[in-house]
Each structure stands twice: as C-alpha cells, then as structure tokens.
Design a protein around this motif. Structure first.
Motif, mmCIF file in Angstrom:
data_model
loop_
_atom_site.group_PDB
_atom_site.id
_atom_site.type_symbol
_atom_site.label_atom_id
_atom_site.label_comp_id
_atom_site.label_asym_id
_atom_site.label_seq_id
_atom_site.Cartn_x
_atom_site.Cartn_y
_atom_site.Cartn_z
ATOM 1 N N GLU B 172 0.844 -1.200 0.000
ATOM 2 C CA GLU B 172 0.000 0.000 0.000
ATOM 3 C C GLU B 172 0.876 1.246 0.000
ATOM 4 O O GLU B 172 1.900 1.286 0.700
ATOM 5 C CB GLU B 172 -0.900 0.023 1.242
ATOM 6 C CG GLU B 172 -1.932 -1.085 1.250
ATOM 7 C CD GLU B 172 -2.929 -0.949 2.397
ATOM 8 O OE1 GLU B 172 -2.860 0.053 3.144
ATOM 9 O OE2 GLU B 172 -3.772 -1.844 2.538
ATOM 10 N N THR B 203 -2.788 0.177 -4.089
ATOM 11 C CA THR B 203 -2.236 -1.107 -3.642
ATOM 12 C C THR B 203 -1.565 -1.754 -4.841
ATOM 13 O O THR B 203 -2.223 -2.030 -5.861
ATOM 14 C CB THR B 203 -3.349 -2.036 -3.109
ATOM 15 O OG1 THR B 203 -3.976 -1.403 -1.992
ATOM 16 C CG2 THR B 203 -2.766 -3.361 -2.645
ATOM 17 N N LEU B 238 0.930 -4.639 8.929
ATOM 18 C CA LEU B 238 0.634 -3.228 8.659
ATOM 19 C C LEU B 238 0.180 -2.534 9.948
ATOM 20 O O LEU B 238 -0.537 -3.131 10.755
ATOM 21 C CB LEU B 238 -0.499 -3.103 7.634
ATOM 22 C CG LEU B 238 -0.146 -3.198 6.141
ATOM 23 C CD1 LEU B 238 0.416 -4.554 5.781
ATOM 24 C CD2 LEU B 238 -1.371 -2.873 5.296
ATOM 25 N N THR B 241 -4.385 0.198 7.466
ATOM 26 C CA THR B 241 -4.667 0.129 6.029
ATOM 27 C C THR B 241 -5.639 1.233 5.659
ATOM 28 O O THR B 241 -6.566 1.544 6.427
ATOM 29 C CB THR B 241 -5.265 -1.233 5.634
ATOM 30 O OG1 THR B 241 -5.554 -1.196 4.233
ATOM 31 C CG2 THR B 241 -6.546 -1.547 6.393
ATOM 32 N N VAL B 247 -7.607 -4.543 8.648
ATOM 33 C CA VAL B 247 -6.149 -4.486 8.580
ATOM 34 C C VAL B 247 -5.526 -5.889 8.559
ATOM 35 O O VAL B 247 -4.440 -6.095 7.982
ATOM 36 C CB VAL B 247 -5.570 -3.616 9.730
ATOM 37 C CG1 VAL B 247 -5.748 -4.298 11.086
ATOM 38 C CG2 VAL B 247 -4.117 -3.272 9.481
ATOM 39 N N ALA B 250 -5.827 -7.041 5.021
ATOM 40 C CA ALA B 250 -4.909 -6.243 4.208
ATOM 41 C C ALA B 250 -3.470 -6.694 4.416
ATOM 42 O O ALA B 250 -2.665 -6.747 3.475
ATOM 43 C CB ALA B 250 -5.060 -4.763 4.553
ATOM 44 N N THR B 251 -3.148 -7.026 5.647
ATOM 45 C CA THR B 251 -1.789 -7.491 5.949
ATOM 46 C C THR B 251 -1.507 -8.804 5.223
ATOM 47 O O THR B 251 -0.468 -8.968 4.566
ATOM 48 C CB THR B 251 -1.620 -7.678 7.476
ATOM 49 O OG1 THR B 251 -1.712 -6.404 8.105
ATOM 50 C CG2 THR B 251 -0.277 -8.297 7.810
ATOM 51 N N SER B 254 -1.155 -8.260 1.521
ATOM 52 C CA SER B 254 0.100 -7.589 1.204
ATOM 53 C C SER B 254 1.277 -8.549 1.311
ATOM 54 O O SER B 254 2.112 -8.649 0.402
ATOM 55 C CB SER B 254 0.272 -6.407 2.167
ATOM 56 O OG SER B 254 1.506 -5.798 1.963
#
Lengths: 276, 349
Positions: B172, B203, B238, B241, B247, B250-251, B254
C-alpha cells in the motif's frame, strides 16, 4: 566571604585563575566572592548532596581541598553561582564543525563544503552543539547546580575565552578555528553556540565573552591572553607558557567580574580593576 | 511401493519439519544461492525490519556499507532519530519496491525538485524521506541542498555494493497522481498537506511488483555490473490500512503478494536470492511467541533467530555471534528502530 552584596560562589577549572587573579588584584572592586576551583576534570564529580556542594571522587576531593582550602560548600551560603570556563565555549560549535557543515555557513554558500565534512541540516548541527553543551564539564556542572537550588537563585556560566589570535603561530593545534575564520564561518558558529546554550541549559544565564576582548568572531585579542596565570593554591602566580593561547589574563578576568556584578546586581566597589 | 514422497527428508513434511520441531531450531530452511563473506560489501534497505538485518550483519562483522555515517558526535539514539545508522543510506524506510525504483532513478539523474518539499509549522521536510529530519529544515533550499548530497552519497555507495539486501514491507502506498511519485508516508502525517485531488491511495498488484523488481534490479546493476540481491519479506504487519477493509486481511494480502513476488523473482534470476525471514517469524509452531504483546513488533528472540539462521547458512555464525537489536529478552527490540508508519497508529480511535 567578606563584604556587602550578594554572596557569589565562582566555580571553574583552569580558566577561573583569570577571574581569581583579577579579584585578588583589586579585592575592593567587586562584591565578595568565594572560589571553588578544580584542575582538569575535578569538578566533574562535584555534586550537591544534602545541600552541600562537594566532590564525590577522592582524587577530585584532594585537588579541590588543596586549591581552595576546603572541599565542601553549603549551597545556602550563596545567593548566586557562576561557572567559569569548563570547556563551555565556542569549541562546542567548532567540534561538530570539524566534520559537518550546514547551509547557513558562508563557506557552504560559496560551495566550499570540503570533502572531509558532511553536509547536515542546521537543526541537526544545532542538536550536536546542544548535546556538547549539556555534556561538557561546565554545562553539566551548571545543570547540577541549577537542579539543586531554588529557581530564583541565579546560576550563570561565563564562557571559556576564545583562543588568542596569536594562535596563528600554532596552526597545527588550531587548524580548525583558523580554517573557520578564513572561511568567514565564525559569526554563524557563534550564533549556533549561543543558541545551543539557551536550549541546552534552561534557567542558566550565559555570560558571553566580553565583546571588547574579541578579535573577529572566533578569537581573543592577544592583550587579554598575554600573562595568563595557572590555577594554583597559593598566592604565588605561575604564568602559562607563551604558546598557551587558550587562557586569559587578569585584565580579562576583571571584565568577567564586571559581567557577574551586573548579572547579580551587586554594587561595584571603588577599587581599580587590573590593567596589566 | 515407491513414490515421490517416500524418500523425502524430514523437512519436507509438516509434522517432522515444523510441528514437532522447536520453532527456534528449524533446519534446512535456507540454502543460500547468493553467498556472502565478511568482506562482501553489502547495502541494506527496506522496511523497518531491514534495520534489524543491517544491525545484525554489522554485529557479525559483515562489511555493511554506510553512505552517510553520522558526521557528528551525537548520542546513538539522536543519530538514529535523524536517520543515521539505520540503513546503508539515510533514506529512511523504503516500504515499497516502487519507492526503491524511484530512489534509484533519482540517484542516477541527481534530480531534485522543490515540488517534493513539504512544510509544517514553518519548517520544511523532504517529502520523499520526511522522517530523517525530525526537526525539519530551515528552508526549501536546505531540503534540496541535503537531498542533492544524499543522492550523490548513494551513488558512490551503490557503485561499491556487491550485494543489495532489500526487505519488502508494504504493497500500500500514497501516490502523487500528476507526477506518479510514491511517498514514504501519507502526506499530512509527518508534514505536508493531504490533497484528495492529487494524492491517491494505491495497492500494488503482483504484476506491478514483478515489474518494479525487474526495474530495481536493472537499476542496481547500472551502478555496479554484477551486483546481486537478497530479498526478504518483513513479517511485521501493517500498522494501518487505507484500503477500506480490515487491517488483518490487508496485511495477509500484502504479505502474500510480496512473498510471491520475491520468491518468483529470486527463482528467475541467478543473482537474486530469497531469505525466509517472514516464514521464520510467522511460523505457527512458534505459537505467536516471536511477536510482542502488541502482536506487531517482532521480539528480540525472533530477530536473533532470523539472523542466526541467515548467518549460519552463510557460514558466518562461527565468525561472530549475531547481535541483533537485543539478545536480552528484557529489552524492547524496537528500541532504536525507526518506523514512520508507526505514526499512523496514533490515529487509531
């Protein structure tokens, strides 16, 4: 301590000798003072315990006892404290200058950063000066005293004199300051030093080097260095060698005493200050 | 009856390779393709976790380059706050591969621009590494003066580097849409002003990561012909996010992308290696013990484990014991690690 006016304790390393010599030469000229001198790093171990300033290290205690005839000073006996010299001077700005340059320096503006010095921000240079001020013998001692006395009690620090302009005769020892002068970087370095003291020593008043003693931004006029004496115990005075270039004389010391008197609002006596 | 699994070594099976093995004693996890010795000149860059790697390599006596050593006698903590001693250059954290590509191009061209000077309370910041001057600078001119010097120093360092160790941290990023410039931190967090009409959230996708890794490798080799790379993926989750989701998801997204991109890129290039620091720290057999109670910071033990594995595989473990951030379990491994993205945590409600 004798005489009227505020009671002042003057503390210092070898640079206290100039002030002491001036005071001894004309004792009626200024408010009575007590002196706490220590050679080398002796004052580094002086702390205030139970209201008494005393060295915590035996070698320092012996040195201070020998020089001053006593090794303990009650804080309550004094209305003001003055630290003299103790490595608190323009050297605190010259130390980082040896390895770093910032944009506000005239030399940098002319593109003369030099391969050996790294460009840094003015803020970071200032931080390095502050760290040096707070950590040096005089800065640390003044901070310890400040923390031990009430906020209304003045704590002053008289900066160590700049090197004599005659140090041009010893370029190997004074290369950095001579280079700074040649590059005209002295004024911003002086500003950096004074700002560093204000930031790093809160509640402590800087007594800057008397302006009439200065030669340019970075030196002392030779007449204020010639005939400087060593810090000793007795009345007999021992001169520094001719190539000392670091210490000031009693005439300089008299000007510092005037600064102290003005700062602590002591009435000036009728004596004649030394003109050597 | 013989089949492909019958003769596999213990580490090929989950039970004998992971579940029944102490998480701190994994074997055969890393067989180096890119070899280094004490004399190998190494450059480090990447996310916060890369700071641990640089420190541990230095501690082991490896020749980690430093393009911009702290020039002043500052206490170590102050020097680190000013971005010294964290990586091989004073670039701060390079969270994304795109950021690395952008920096290498800047080093190549030497170009600096006032358009990427941020202001806050009358102080000025390098928008591309705003964390390295915590007090800000006096003027935009000072920012550009120091950035020019920074890029020049990096050019000299990269010409010397034999191995570039890069830790991939994030996918990100915030991009300045008109110029395509990617920022280290979201505008407005450290300095500058967030402008929704030009600052866009992005992203990076797997194809973008692949392409950026190719570009970065090519650029590195433009500074030194046979420079090699060691890639790692940061196991640090992260902080926040801005992607609109949770999050945790998202972690994972990623890290998965980064892991795949790094692994595939290493597989495809003889001069590129992948070191599994991410796997060591997130190993389920560790039962979370490699993370601090905040479930984000990596413990000192984990750092020691990661670097011990790396140095042992490189044959450097006997030369000097690895000394990561701290070998003392009582100490905070994040001491001395500078992570700009932690600032985002301050905005958590």
């Amino acid at each position: 301590m004798t005489g009227p006016g505020p009671r002042v304790l003057v503390l210092g390393n070898s640079h206290i000798a100039a002030v002491k010599a001036a005071h001894e030469a004309a004792p009626g000229c200024w408010s009575a003072l007590d002196f706490l001198g220590g050679q080398g790093e002796a004052l580094a171990s002086v702390t205030a315990e139970a209201g008494v300033l005393a060295p915590q290290d035996e070698a320092a205690r012996q040195n201070i006892l020998h020089l001053n005839g006593r090794d303990a000073f009650a804080l309550a006996d004094y209305d003001a404290f003055v630290v003299v010299g103790c490595k608190l001077g323009i050297y605190r700005a010259l130390a980082p200058y040896r390895r770093a340059r910032f944009l506000g320096l005239p030399s940098v503006a002319r593109g003369k950063v030099g391969g050996y010095a790294a460009p840094v921000s003015r803020a970071m240079f200032g931080m390095a000066v502050q760290e040096g001020v707070a950590a040096c013998l005089g800065g640390a001692l003044a901070l310890r005293i400040r923390a031990s006395v009430q906020s209304g009690v003045p704590v002053l620090i008289a900066e160590q004199p700049r090197p004599s302009f005659d140090c041009r005769r010893a370029p190997d020892r004074f290369g950095e300051v001579l280079r700074a002068e040649r590059l005209r970087d002295g004024p911003p370095l002086t500003e950096m030093f004074e700002a560093g003291v204000r930031a790093a020593l809160p509640g402590i008043t800087l007594l800057p080097q008397p302006s009439k003693t200065r030669a340019g931004a970075l030196f002392t006029r030779p007449r204020y260095g010639n005939g400087s004496v060593r810090l000793t115990a007795g009345d007999r005075q021992y001169l520094h060698p001719e190539d000392d270039f670091i210490h000031a004389n009693a005439e300089y010391g008299a000007l510092v005493l005037d600064q102290i008197a003005a700062a602590v609002q002591a009435p000036r006596g009728t004596g004649v200050s030394p003109r050597l | 009856m013989s089949h492909p699994y019958s003769d596999l070594p213990p580490e090929a099976f989950w039970r004998s390779g992971v579940a029944e093995v102490d998480a701190g004693a994994l074997t055969s996890l890393y067989v180096p393709k890119v070899r280094i010795g004490l004399q190998t000149r190494i450059a480090t860059a990447g996310s916060c976790f890369a700071q641990h790697i640089g420190r541990a390599l230095r501690g082991a006596g490896v020749a980690v380059l430093d393009a911009e050593p702290a020039p002043l006698t500052l206490p170590e903590a102050t020097a680190r706050a000013f971005g010294y001693g964290l990586f091989s250059g004073r670039y701060g954290n390079i969270h994304t591969v795109r950021q690395l590509v952008q920096l290498l191009r800047d080093v190549q061209s030497g170009d600096v621009s006032e358009a990427f000077v941020w202001e806050k309370d009358g102080r000025f910041y390098d928008a591309l590494r705003p964390g390295v001057e915590p007090l800000g600078m006096d003027s935009p001119e000072e920012v550009l003066f120091l950035r020019r010097a920074h890029l020049a120093a990096l050019g000299r360092m990269l010409a010397e580097a034999e191995v570039f160790v890069f830790t991939l941290g994030l996918t990100e990023a915030w991009i300045d849409e008109p110029t395509g410039r990617v920022f280290q931190t979201c505008p407005g967090v450290i300095a500058g002003q967030f402008d929704p009409t030009r600052h866009v959230f992005h992203t990076f996708t797997l194809p973008e990561l692949r392409a950026d890794l190719e570009l970065a490798f090519g650029l590195l080799r433009s500074f030194r012909k046979r420079m090699r790379m060691i890639l790692t993926v940061s196991p640090v989750p992260l902080t926040a996010t801005a992607g609109g989701g949770h999050v945790l998801a998202a972690t994972m997204h990623s890290k998965a992308l980064l892991r795949v991109a790094a692994g595939e890129f290493a597989d495809a290039h003889r001069g590129v290696d992948y070191f599994p620091s991410y796997e060591i720290v997130t190993n389920p057999a560790a039962r979370g013990r490699f993370f601090e109670p905040n479930q984000r910071s990596v413990t000192a033990e984990a750092v020691q484990m990661v670097m011990g594995t790396f140095l042992a595989a490189q044959g450097l473990a006997d030369v000097a014991a690895p000394s990561p951030t701290s070998a003392d379990p009582g100490e905070d491994p994040e001491d001395g690690v500078v992570c700009e993205d932690l600032l985002l945590g301050a905005f958590a409600r």
